[in-house]
Design an enzyme around this catalytic site. Structure first.
Site, PDB file in Angstrom:
ATOM      1  N   ASP A   1      -4.015   1.592  11.643  1.00 35.28           N
ATOM      2  CA  ASP A   1      -3.556   2.152  10.375  1.00 35.28           C
ATOM      3  C   ASP A   1      -4.597   1.812   9.315  1.00 35.28           C
ATOM      4  O   ASP A   1      -4.488   0.773   8.658  1.00 35.28           O
ATOM      5  CB  ASP A   1      -2.180   1.600   9.972  1.00 35.28           C
TER       6      ASP A   1
ATOM      7  N   LYS B   1       6.926  -0.229  14.614  1.00 39.67           N
ATOM      8  CA  LYS B   1       5.815  -0.978  14.049  1.00 39.67           C
ATOM      9  C   LYS B   1       6.449  -2.055  13.176  1.00 39.67           C
ATOM     10  O   LYS B   1       7.094  -1.748  12.172  1.00 39.67           O
ATOM     11  CB  LYS B   1       4.970  -0.010  13.221  1.00 39.67           C
TER      12      LYS B   1
ATOM     13  N   SER C   1       0.868  -1.182   0.000  1.00 44.17           N
ATOM     14  CA  SER C   1       0.000   0.000   0.000  1.00 44.17           C
ATOM     15  C   SER C   1       0.904   1.231   0.000  1.00 44.17           C
ATOM     16  O   SER C   1       0.918   2.023   0.926  1.00 44.17           O
ATOM     17  CB  SER C   1      -0.929  -0.007   1.218  1.00 44.17           C
TER      18      SER C   1
ATOM     19  N   HIS D   1      -3.416  -5.849   2.473  1.00 41.72           N
ATOM     20  CA  HIS D   1      -2.568  -6.928   3.009  1.00 41.72           C
ATOM     21  C   HIS D   1      -3.335  -8.226   3.229  1.00 41.72           C
ATOM     22  O   HIS D   1      -2.754  -9.248   3.553  1.00 41.72           O
ATOM     23  CB  HIS D   1      -1.930  -6.497   4.343  1.00 41.72           C
TER      24      HIS D   1
ATOM     25  N   LYS E   1       9.828   5.118   7.301  1.00 46.73           N
ATOM     26  CA  LYS E   1      10.213   3.941   6.521  1.00 46.73           C
ATOM     27  C   LYS E   1      11.405   4.331   5.665  1.00 46.73           C
ATOM     28  O   LYS E   1      11.282   5.176   4.773  1.00 46.73           O
ATOM     29  CB  LYS E   1       9.049   3.530   5.613  1.00 46.73           C
TER      30      LYS E   1
ATOM     31  N   GLN F   1      -6.666  -1.327   7.088  1.00 48.85           N
ATOM     32  CA  GLN F   1      -5.551  -2.249   6.878  1.00 48.85           C
ATOM     33  C   GLN F   1      -4.977  -2.892   8.144  1.00 48.85           C
ATOM     34  O   GLN F   1      -4.645  -4.063   8.146  1.00 48.85           O
ATOM     35  CB  GLN F   1      -4.452  -1.472   6.137  1.00 48.85           C
ATOM     36  N   GLU F   2      -4.841  -2.094   9.213  1.00 45.78           N
ATOM     37  CA  GLU F   2      -4.116  -2.634  10.368  1.00 45.78           C
ATOM     38  C   GLU F   2      -4.778  -2.293  11.696  1.00 45.78           C
ATOM     39  O   GLU F   2      -5.066  -1.129  11.976  1.00 45.78           O
ATOM     40  CB  GLU F   2      -2.680  -2.083  10.377  1.00 45.78           C
TER      41      GLU F   2
ATOM     42  N   GLU G   1       1.441  -9.253   7.002  1.00 47.07           N
ATOM     43  CA  GLU G   1       2.246  -8.843   8.153  1.00 47.07           C
ATOM     44  C   GLU G   1       2.055  -9.776   9.338  1.00 47.07           C
ATOM     45  O   GLU G   1       2.420  -9.448  10.474  1.00 47.07           O
ATOM     46  CB  GLU G   1       1.933  -7.388   8.513  1.00 47.07           C
TER      47      GLU G   1
ATOM     48  N   HIS H   1       8.576  -1.259   9.539  1.00 45.70           N
ATOM     49  CA  HIS H   1       8.848  -2.255   8.503  1.00 45.70           C
ATOM     50  C   HIS H   1       7.993  -1.934   7.264  1.00 45.70           C
ATOM     51  O   HIS H   1       7.263  -0.946   7.247  1.00 45.70           O
ATOM     52  CB  HIS H   1       8.474  -3.650   9.018  1.00 45.70           C
ATOM     53  N   ARG H   2       8.082  -2.791   6.225  1.00 46.96           N
ATOM     54  CA  ARG H   2       7.145  -2.758   5.112  1.00 46.96           C
ATOM     55  C   ARG H   2       6.394  -4.090   5.101  1.00 46.96           C
ATOM     56  O   ARG H   2       6.815  -5.050   5.722  1.00 46.96           O
ATOM     57  CB  ARG H   2       7.878  -2.589   3.760  1.00 46.96           C
ATOM     58  N   SER H   3       5.311  -4.128   4.336  1.00 45.82           N
ATOM     59  CA  SER H   3       4.559  -5.392   4.300  1.00 45.82           C
ATOM     60  C   SER H   3       5.349  -6.494   3.590  1.00 45.82           C
ATOM     61  O   SER H   3       5.183  -7.675   3.884  1.00 45.82           O
ATOM     62  CB  SER H   3       3.202  -5.186   3.653  1.00 45.82           C
TER      63      SER H   3
ATOM     64  N   ASP I   1       1.717   8.443   7.199  1.00 44.44           N
ATOM     65  CA  ASP I   1       2.610   7.481   6.530  1.00 44.44           C
ATOM     66  C   ASP I   1       2.663   7.862   5.050  1.00 44.44           C
ATOM     67  O   ASP I   1       3.571   8.574   4.619  1.00 44.44           O
ATOM     68  CB  ASP I   1       2.074   6.062   6.769  1.00 44.44           C
TER      69      ASP I   1
ATOM     70  N   GLU J   1      -2.901   6.101  12.180  1.00 45.35           N
ATOM     71  CA  GLU J   1      -1.995   6.412  11.061  1.00 45.35           C
ATOM     72  C   GLU J   1      -2.806   6.469   9.767  1.00 45.35           C
ATOM     73  O   GLU J   1      -3.676   5.626   9.554  1.00 45.35           O
ATOM     74  CB  GLU J   1      -0.955   5.287  11.010  1.00 45.35           C
TER      75      GLU J   1
HETATM   76  P1  PGA Z   1       3.087  -1.186   3.101  1.00 45.19           P
HETATM   77  O1  PGA Z   1       2.144  -1.081   4.371  1.00 45.19           O
HETATM   78  O2  PGA Z   1       4.427  -1.601   3.561  1.00 45.19           O
HETATM   79  O3  PGA Z   1       2.374  -2.198   2.262  1.00 45.19           O
HETATM   80  O4  PGA Z   1       3.086   0.185   2.470  1.00 45.19           O
HETATM   81  C1  PGA Z   1       2.537  -0.648   5.615  1.00 45.19           C
HETATM   82  C2  PGA Z   1       1.800   0.585   6.043  1.00 45.19           C
HETATM   83  O5  PGA Z   1       0.921   1.107   5.325  1.00 45.19           O
HETATM   84  O6  PGA Z   1       2.109   1.110   7.102  1.00 45.19           O
HETATM   85 ZN    ZN Z   2       0.640   2.850   6.890  1.00 38.99          ZN
END
Ligand code: PGA
Ligand code: ZN
Length: 428
Positions: free
Chosen positions: A246, A392, A41, A159, A341, A167-168, A209, A369-371, A316, A289
């Site tokens: 998130d 995170k 994402s 994800h 990131k 998403q999270e 994740e 991290h990243r996904s 983000d 986020e």
């Molecule tokens: P991504 O997702 O690593 O797929 O961008 C992580 C996030 O959105 O925080």
């Molecule tokens: Zn994010």
């Protein structure tokens, strides 16, 4: 100590997609490995992740061009340079690239080397990686702040298709006295959540994740499930464990509206802020986020005004770890926190600048991290050296996630009384 050789190669990330790895050697025999992660994402303002776009290999996702850029273009310029000159090395690569978004050489190529140099310099100086990173930041090496981990136990959005729109859904152990305890608490809650899902007849498969990805019927349902799991594990929600979100809402935003598909309704920015306000009153949510989309500066400012005094309002996709966008955010009062990131901006030096800028405004920073991840646990050392107090790095399973938690626990044990657990809200 001088750089003797840099060899890049194509490896796989946790999704089975190619990514860039580097083996860097110094004249004193020091040898390190580093690998870059990859998002799904992704924000539209991120630096360019160079992919081959050659459909004959890895469905176009190969990274042989980035590998060649390292081996043929960057390496010849850096061999012979002093590896401890991080700022000079990163600047040299930015100059070689010459574009704003690293579109010539690729942020994946530049970052792999940038991180490898940090690792090699630390090893050559016989310093722990986190301590060398602390020096790069100009932070003390007498005491280190251990981060509170945001663990993404329920995955949705991009994800985990078929899950929530958002998403999270993360557990955030603000009351944990140490990272070792924080990891245990989060793992116990994760397993209790799994048991709960099983009892209710949901699938226990996990998303990218490592969080569960059940098919639920609303975006609020994960919050109730998480509260149940916290209680079942014997912890106090709101005191020991809070919730962080998130939504990654850029992914479900179009034409001024946020499309909550699983609920069959579309909300405007004001209605989204209203929704978050209600949720933060009803649930112990302390951090959100990307509650709004990457270009919705006005929505973010509204959210910061409405609930920013109580909730960490984090950008983000909004900031993409880019000092220019963070500066805009500070001027617009659009948030109070930045997700960090390294591969969004593409070098260690620029990441340090982004963190320092955010902190100069009194904002918090969360290293992420990243996904799509690898076994490289660089961000564990990075967050300790940076001392930002929050990380995170996914759920409590899948080795590419757990590698970071394991490294953090090892750092804390090594540091003994020099390790201090961060408190929340955390301000430097
Ligand atoms: P991504 O997702 O690593 O797929 O961008 C992580 C996030 O959105 O925080
Ligand atoms: Zn994010």
């Amino acid at each position: 100590m001088t750089i003797k050789s840099i060899n890049a190669q194509e490896i796989l990330d946790s999704r089975g997609n190619p990514t860039v790895a580097v083996v860097l050697r110094l004249a004193d025999g020091t040898e390190v490995f580093s690998a870059v992660p990859s998002g799904a994402s992704t924000g539209i303002y991120e630096a360019l992740e160079l992919r081959d776009e050659d459909n004959g290999r890895y469905l176009g996702k190969g990274v042989l061009k980035a590998v060649a850029n390292i081996n043929d273009v960057i390496a010849p310029k850096l061999v012979g340079m002093d590896v401890t000159k991080q700022a000079e090395i990163d600047q040299m690569m930015l100059d070689l690239d010459g574009t704003k978004g690293k579109s010539k050489l690729g942020a994946n190529a530049i970052l792999a080397i940038s991180m490898a140099c940090v690792k090699a310099a630390a090893l050559s100086k016989k310093m722990p990686l986190y301590a060398y990173i602390a020096e790069l930041f100009g932070n003390s090496t007498e005491e280190f702040t251990m981060p509170i981990p945001m663990s993404n136990v329920l995955n949705g959005g991009k994800h985990a298709l078929g899950g929530a729109d958002m998403q999270e859904f993360m557990i955030f152990p603000v009351g944990a006295p140490s990272i070792v305890e924080a990891v245990r608490w989060n793992a116990e809650i994760f397993h209790n959540l799994g048991k709960l899902l099983k009892k209710r007849g949901f699938q226990q498969t996990v998303g990218d994740e490592g969080g569960y990805a059940p098919k639920l019927d609303s975006n609020e349902a994960p919050l109730d499930l998480i509260l149940e799991a916290i209680a079942a594990a014997g912890y106090k929600a709101g005191e020991q464990i809070c919730i962080a979100l998130d939504p990654a809402s850029s992914e479900f935003y179009a034409d001024g509206l946020y499309d909550l598909k699983m609920e069959g309704r579309k909300l405007n920015s004001q209605e989204m802020v209203e929704l978050y306000k209600v949720w933060t009153q009803k649930y112990p949510i302390v951090s959100i986020e990307d509650g709004l989309s990457q270009d919705d500066w006005d929505g973010f400012a509204m959210m910061e005004k409405e609930i920013g005094s109580k909730v960490q309002i984090m950008g983000d996709d909004l900031f993409v770890t880019n000092p220019e966008r963070i500066q805009t955010g500070i001027e617009k009062n659009a948030a109070n926190s930045v997700l960090i990131k390294l591969n969004q901006i593409g070098s260690v030096s620029e990441t340090i600048a982004a963190i320092k800028l955010a902190q100069s405004a009194g904002w918090t920073c969360i290293v992420s991290h990243r996904s799509g991840e690898t076994e490289d646990a660089f961000i564990a050392d990075f967050v300790v050296g940076a001392g930002t107090g929050q990380i995170k790095t996914g759920s409590m399973c899948r080795s590419e996630r757990v590698a970071k938690y394991n490294r953090l626990m090892m750092i804390e044990r090594e540091l003994g009384s020099k390790a201090k657990m961060a408190s929340f809200p955390y301000k430097r």
